[in-house]
Structure formats: C-alpha cells, structure tokens
Write an enzyme that holds these catalytic residues in place. Structure first.
Site, PDB file in Angstrom:
ATOM      1  N   ILE A  88       0.826  -1.214   0.000  1.00  0.00           N
ATOM      2  CA  ILE A  88       0.000   0.000   0.000  1.00  0.00           C
ATOM      3  C   ILE A  88       0.858   1.261   0.000  1.00  0.00           C
ATOM      4  O   ILE A  88       0.464   2.282  -0.593  1.00  0.00           O
ATOM      5  CB  ILE A  88      -1.014   0.001   1.179  1.00  0.00           C
ATOM      6  CG1 ILE A  88      -2.128   1.009   0.904  1.00  0.00           C
ATOM      7  CG2 ILE A  88      -0.350   0.283   2.516  1.00  0.00           C
ATOM      8  CD1 ILE A  88      -2.935   0.740  -0.338  1.00  0.00           C
ATOM      9  N   SER A  91      12.238   1.353   6.833  1.00  0.00           N
ATOM     10  CA  SER A  91      12.002   0.133   6.068  1.00  0.00           C
ATOM     11  C   SER A  91      13.116  -0.859   6.337  1.00  0.00           C
ATOM     12  O   SER A  91      14.285  -0.504   6.366  1.00  0.00           O
ATOM     13  CB  SER A  91      11.945   0.474   4.573  1.00  0.00           C
ATOM     14  OG  SER A  91      11.961  -0.697   3.806  1.00  0.00           O
ATOM     15  N   ARG A  92      12.679  -2.122   6.498  1.00  0.00           N
ATOM     16  CA  ARG A  92      13.666  -3.195   6.681  1.00  0.00           C
ATOM     17  C   ARG A  92      14.219  -3.648   5.344  1.00  0.00           C
ATOM     18  O   ARG A  92      15.153  -4.401   5.265  1.00  0.00           O
ATOM     19  CB  ARG A  92      13.015  -4.392   7.381  1.00  0.00           C
ATOM     20  CG  ARG A  92      12.229  -4.025   8.639  1.00  0.00           C
ATOM     21  CD  ARG A  92      11.289  -5.135   9.053  1.00  0.00           C
ATOM     22  NE  ARG A  92      10.486  -5.579   7.926  1.00  0.00           N
ATOM     23  CZ  ARG A  92       9.748  -6.672   7.892  1.00  0.00           C
ATOM     24  NH1 ARG A  92       9.707  -7.453   8.953  1.00  0.00           N
ATOM     25  NH2 ARG A  92       9.051  -6.995   6.831  1.00  0.00           N
ATOM     26  N   LYS A 108      -5.436   1.824   7.862  1.00  0.00           N
ATOM     27  CA  LYS A 108      -6.485   0.998   8.443  1.00  0.00           C
ATOM     28  C   LYS A 108      -6.022  -0.449   8.513  1.00  0.00           C
ATOM     29  O   LYS A 108      -5.242  -0.838   7.654  1.00  0.00           O
ATOM     30  CB  LYS A 108      -7.782   1.092   7.638  1.00  0.00           C
ATOM     31  CG  LYS A 108      -7.662   0.863   6.148  1.00  0.00           C
ATOM     32  CD  LYS A 108      -7.725  -0.438   5.461  1.00  0.00           C
ATOM     33  CE  LYS A 108      -7.799  -1.781   5.887  1.00  0.00           C
ATOM     34  NZ  LYS A 108      -7.599  -2.786   4.811  1.00  0.00           N
ATOM     35  N   ASP A 168      -9.674  -7.886   6.938  1.00  0.00           N
ATOM     36  CA  ASP A 168      -8.748  -6.813   6.510  1.00  0.00           C
ATOM     37  C   ASP A 168      -9.374  -6.016   5.365  1.00  0.00           C
ATOM     38  O   ASP A 168      -9.459  -4.784   5.456  1.00  0.00           O
ATOM     39  CB  ASP A 168      -7.379  -7.386   6.118  1.00  0.00           C
ATOM     40  CG  ASP A 168      -6.486  -6.291   5.562  1.00  0.00           C
ATOM     41  OD1 ASP A 168      -5.982  -5.486   6.352  1.00  0.00           O
ATOM     42  OD2 ASP A 168      -6.329  -6.209   4.319  1.00  0.00           O
TER      43      ASP A 168
HETATM   44  P1  NAP Z   1       2.530  -5.440   3.009  1.00  0.00           P
HETATM   45  O1  NAP Z   1       2.634  -5.391   1.525  1.00  0.00           O
HETATM   46  O2  NAP Z   1       2.812  -6.720   3.707  1.00  0.00           O
HETATM   47  O3  NAP Z   1       3.487  -4.300   3.546  1.00  0.00           O
HETATM   48  C1  NAP Z   1       3.683  -4.036   4.907  1.00  0.00           C
HETATM   49  C2  NAP Z   1       5.116  -3.556   5.102  1.00  0.00           C
HETATM   50  O4  NAP Z   1       5.337  -3.264   6.488  1.00  0.00           O
HETATM   51  C3  NAP Z   1       6.165  -4.610   4.745  1.00  0.00           C
HETATM   52  O5  NAP Z   1       6.486  -4.617   3.379  1.00  0.00           O
HETATM   53  C4  NAP Z   1       7.339  -4.154   5.580  1.00  0.00           C
HETATM   54  O6  NAP Z   1       7.966  -3.076   4.914  1.00  0.00           O
HETATM   55  C5  NAP Z   1       6.706  -3.543   6.820  1.00  0.00           C
HETATM   56  N1  NAP Z   1       6.785  -4.422   8.004  1.00  0.00           N
HETATM   57  C6  NAP Z   1       7.345  -4.106   9.179  1.00  0.00           C
HETATM   58  N2  NAP Z   1       7.242  -5.101  10.055  1.00  0.00           N
HETATM   59  C7  NAP Z   1       6.592  -6.091   9.433  1.00  0.00           C
HETATM   60  C8  NAP Z   1       6.186  -7.382   9.824  1.00  0.00           C
HETATM   61  N3  NAP Z   1       6.422  -7.871  11.049  1.00  0.00           N
HETATM   62  N4  NAP Z   1       5.547  -8.158   8.914  1.00  0.00           N
HETATM   63  C9  NAP Z   1       5.292  -7.679   7.672  1.00  0.00           C
HETATM   64  N5  NAP Z   1       5.651  -6.436   7.252  1.00  0.00           N
HETATM   65  C10 NAP Z   1       6.300  -5.649   8.120  1.00  0.00           C
HETATM   66  O7  NAP Z   1       1.095  -4.960   3.502  1.00  0.00           O
HETATM   67  P2  NAP Z   1       0.165  -3.836   2.847  1.00  0.00           P
HETATM   68  O8  NAP Z   1      -0.781  -4.443   1.906  1.00  0.00           O
HETATM   69  O9  NAP Z   1       0.998  -2.721   2.390  1.00  0.00           O
HETATM   70  O10 NAP Z   1      -0.705  -3.453   4.124  1.00  0.00           O
HETATM   71  C11 NAP Z   1      -0.191  -2.663   5.178  1.00  0.00           C
HETATM   72  C12 NAP Z   1      -1.349  -1.982   5.871  1.00  0.00           C
HETATM   73  O11 NAP Z   1      -2.048  -1.208   4.903  1.00  0.00           O
HETATM   74  C13 NAP Z   1      -2.379  -2.969   6.446  1.00  0.00           C
HETATM   75  O12 NAP Z   1      -2.886  -2.474   7.652  1.00  0.00           O
HETATM   76  C14 NAP Z   1      -3.469  -3.019   5.386  1.00  0.00           C
HETATM   77  O13 NAP Z   1      -4.759  -3.318   5.906  1.00  0.00           O
HETATM   78  C15 NAP Z   1      -3.424  -1.592   4.874  1.00  0.00           C
HETATM   79  N6  NAP Z   1      -3.961  -1.456   3.501  1.00  0.00           N
HETATM   80  C16 NAP Z   1      -3.607  -2.305   2.500  1.00  0.00           C
HETATM   81  C17 NAP Z   1      -4.189  -2.180   1.219  1.00  0.00           C
HETATM   82  C18 NAP Z   1      -3.828  -3.089   0.078  1.00  0.00           C
HETATM   83  O14 NAP Z   1      -4.504  -3.035  -0.974  1.00  0.00           O
HETATM   84  N7  NAP Z   1      -2.797  -3.906   0.148  1.00  0.00           N
HETATM   85  C19 NAP Z   1      -5.118  -1.177   0.997  1.00  0.00           C
HETATM   86  C20 NAP Z   1      -5.394  -0.279   2.019  1.00  0.00           C
HETATM   87  C21 NAP Z   1      -4.822  -0.437   3.268  1.00  0.00           C
HETATM   88  P3  NAP Z   1       9.533  -2.846   4.961  1.00  0.00           P
HETATM   89  O15 NAP Z   1      10.145  -3.974   4.213  1.00  0.00           O
HETATM   90  O16 NAP Z   1       9.675  -1.535   4.288  1.00  0.00           O
HETATM   91  O17 NAP Z   1       9.935  -2.815   6.399  1.00  0.00           O
END
Ligand code: NAP
Length: 321
Positions: free
Chosen positions: A14, A36-37, A90, A168
């Site tokens: 996101i 970011s990690r 969110k 989610d």
């Molecule tokens: P994601 O692709 O898994 O990204 C989350 C990022 O957070 C990871 O890439 C990582 O970034 C960091 N991170 C730090 N600690 C972590 C851990 N223990 N496990 C996993 N990641 C960790 O998830 P996302 O889809 O972006 O979603 C993140 C948030 O945004 C959620 O709350 C989700 O509900 C919300 N969201 C998502 C969407 C969607 O379409 N995907 C839409 C709206 C809202 P680094 O490598 O940079 O540390």
C-alpha cells in the site's frame, strides 16, 4: 504553502501503490524519510527503525504508518512521545485498547492523530451519505469478495492473529457503512470460517441490526475468483441505493449516478490524495480524527462469531516477511 516533511513507515504494497504516489502529488507534504527493513524508496533517506528516525530527524514533524496492524503500536507510541503528528493506515491497530491508548497520548500531548479509512474517500461515498440522510433504511446487503492470492500475495501477517483475515478488506465495507448510514448499527451474530492452518478467518457472514429494525447482512469471502465484488446494496423507504466497486460507483433504483465508467488506471483513484489532504487539514487546525466504529464492528464479529474450521489455505506466493 511550505510542504510539511513526512516519513513513511513500512514500504510494502500500500505504501508503494498509494502513499508514495499521493505524497509525490501532494502540495502539503514532502516525503523526507522512510523506515524500512527492505531498503525503502530510491533517493529517500531510510532508517531501520522508528527510534533511529526519531533520533536522527527531529526536523520531520509527521509520520505515516503503513506497517501491518500487529506491529503498529510501539512505533506510533514512540512517534507521539517524540512530539510527532501521526497518521495510521487501516485498521489503526491490532486492538481497540491500543488505539485508545494512542488517542489518549495524542490528546495529552496536543498532537494530531488520524485513523484513516481510505474507502470513505471513494468518489461516491459523500453522495450516498447525502442521499440516505433523510431516508429510512430497511435492509443492507454487503458483498465483499476478493481473491486474497491476487490482492494480498505472500502477506503472511494477514493470517496471523491481529491480521484480521477476510476482515482486513471487509473493514473497508464497514468503514463505508458507518459513514453513510443515518443510524448506528450493532452486530447480532457472525459465522467465521477459519482454515485449519490459519489464525484468522477466510470467509464470514456477519449480521447487524439498526435501531429501527434495519437488517444488515455482510457476506465476506477471501477465495472469490474473478473480478472483485465490493458492493453495498441499501434498501430504503424511498428506493434502492447500490454503492459498487468499493464506493467508486453508485446507482439509485438502477440509474447510474455521475461517471459510471470503471477506472483502470488506478485501483482506488483519489482516495489517498484525499487522506493526505485530510491529514494536512488536521495539522493546520491541531485537530484529531479517530473513529473506531468500523473496528468495533469487526471486534464484535470476533466476539459473537461462531467458529467453523475449513480446509487449510496454502498461498503459492507466501513468503516469510
Ligand atoms: P505489506 O505489503 O505486507 O506491507 C507491509 C510492510 O510493512 C512490509 O512490506 C514491511 O515493509 C513492513 N513491516 C514491518 N514489520 C513487518 C512485519 N512484522 N511483517 C510484515 N511487514 C512488516 O502490507 P500492505 O498491503 O501494504 O498493508 C499494510 C497496511 O495497509 C495494512 O494495515 C493493510 O490493511 C493496509 N492497507 C492495505 C491495502 C492493500 O490493498 N494492500 C489497501 C489499504 C490499506 P519494509 O520492508 O519496508 O519494512
């Protein structure tokens, strides 16, 4: 206008799809750093931890958290304790009580805290709310169905406690519901289907009631193949309103309202521009915007939900993250 320096924490799907482009287009903010990690964003200073960012960059007053909910609290708390303004993706946390704690801390320090609900900024949500304002809602049918393998490939955290599973995405539907209905609703029951190897549900049915007898049913499915279905169908005493494509399209008694052409250039056009505009407004007015109603409905579905166990879920793209 001088742009406010902002840092983004968690550069995942996101952050890359929506936050970074929205910040690049925003006159109100300048992306000054990331946490970011995995390296962050090319050309932007990156830190391994929130604590390192806070120590090195006192000149960055605002921080936007895009990490999974389970790892949000400690960083957000540290940011507020260091006097920074905070915006949360969110759901705003892994539990209601931790968000209450952040809310109290922000109030104590006079800092802005924004719990974002991006779906509320979808194009047709304000018009739906305006149309419903003087109607009596008799029933609502929510269909929130998408293929987790397409929309959340490899996201292990979604299957771990606090990751919410199907809730989610479904919390987006609840964020729209609580925004547009003229009356509050409460959860009366739920059926939750958990894969044998997961801590969160993959499908659910949630029932809610309104104070004047309106019945709300939400059918939620994370294994839906084909085009995602993100729809609320609202029956009223004066016609039927359908909010489709996550709030991007609207029909009243079958008649499209406004531009009904599906947009293919962006998944959720405009929503994140409007979120950052809202955050800028809060910073300017020293305001806070914390609304936990969508999360209360999810928490109540877990509290009241009957648990059923189904087949294991194996995501071919799953990687440890
Ligand atoms: P994601 O692709 O898994 O990204 C989350 C990022 O957070 C990871 O890439 C990582 O970034 C960091 N991170 C730090 N600690 C972590 C851990 N223990 N496990 C996993 N990641 C960790 O998830 P996302 O889809 O972006 O979603 C993140 C948030 O945004 C959620 O709350 C989700 O509900 C919300 N969201 C998502 C969407 C969607 O379409 N995907 C839409 C709206 C809202 P680094 O490598 O940079 O540390």
């Amino acid at each position: 206008m001088t742009a406010t320096r902002i840092a983004v924490v968690g550069i995942g799907k996101i952050a890359r799809d929506e936050h970074i482009p929205a910040l690049a287009a925003s006159p109100a903010f300048e992306l000054a750093a990331t946490v970011s990690r995995s390296g962050g964003v090319s050309g932007v200073e990156n830190f391994d931890t929130v604590e390192a960012l806070l120590a090195a960059r006192p000149d960055i007053p605002a921080i936007s958290f895009c990490t999974p909910p389970q790892v949000r609290y400690a960083g957000a708390r540290a940011a507020l304790e260091a006097g920074r303004q905070v915006m949360l993706e969110k759901p705003p946390g892994a539990s209601l009580s931790e968000v209450h704690a952040l809310q109290a801390l922000a109030a104590e320090r006079g800092l802005s805290l924004l719990t974002t609900w991006h779906s509320r900024h979808a194009a047709c949500v304000p018009a739906a709310k305006a149309w419903l304002a003087d109607k009596r809602v008799t029933s609502v049918r929510i269909d929130w169905k998408e293929d987790v393998r397409v929309w959340h490939p490899g996201q292990l955290w979604i299957w771990q406690a606090g990751g919410l599973g199907i809730f989610d995405p479904a919390i987006n539907a609840f964020s729209i519901l609580t925004e547009i209905l003229p009356v509050p609703v409460h959860v009366t029951g739920a059926d939750l289907l958990f894969p044998g190897n997961c801590e969160t549900p993959i499908a659910a049915r949630v029932n809610m009631n309104g104070p004047d007898g309106a019945l709300v049913t939400a059918e939620l499915d994370f294994l839906w193949e084909g085009e995602a279905l993100w729809r609320l169908e609202i029956e009223t005493d004066a016609g039927t309103l359908i909010l489709d494509r996550g709030g991007a399209a609207m029909r009243i008694d079958g008649q499209p309202q406004g531009d009904d052409t599906p947009k293919t250039d962006a998944k959720i056009p405009g929503e994140y521009d409007r979120l950052y505009a809202r955050f800028a407004e809060l910073l300017a007015t020293k305001g806070t915007d914390v609304d936990l109603r969508p999360m209360v409905l999810v928490a109540d579905a877990f509290t009241l939900g009957r648990r059923f166990e189904g087949p294991e879920f194996i995501d071919p793209t799953t990687k440890e993250s």
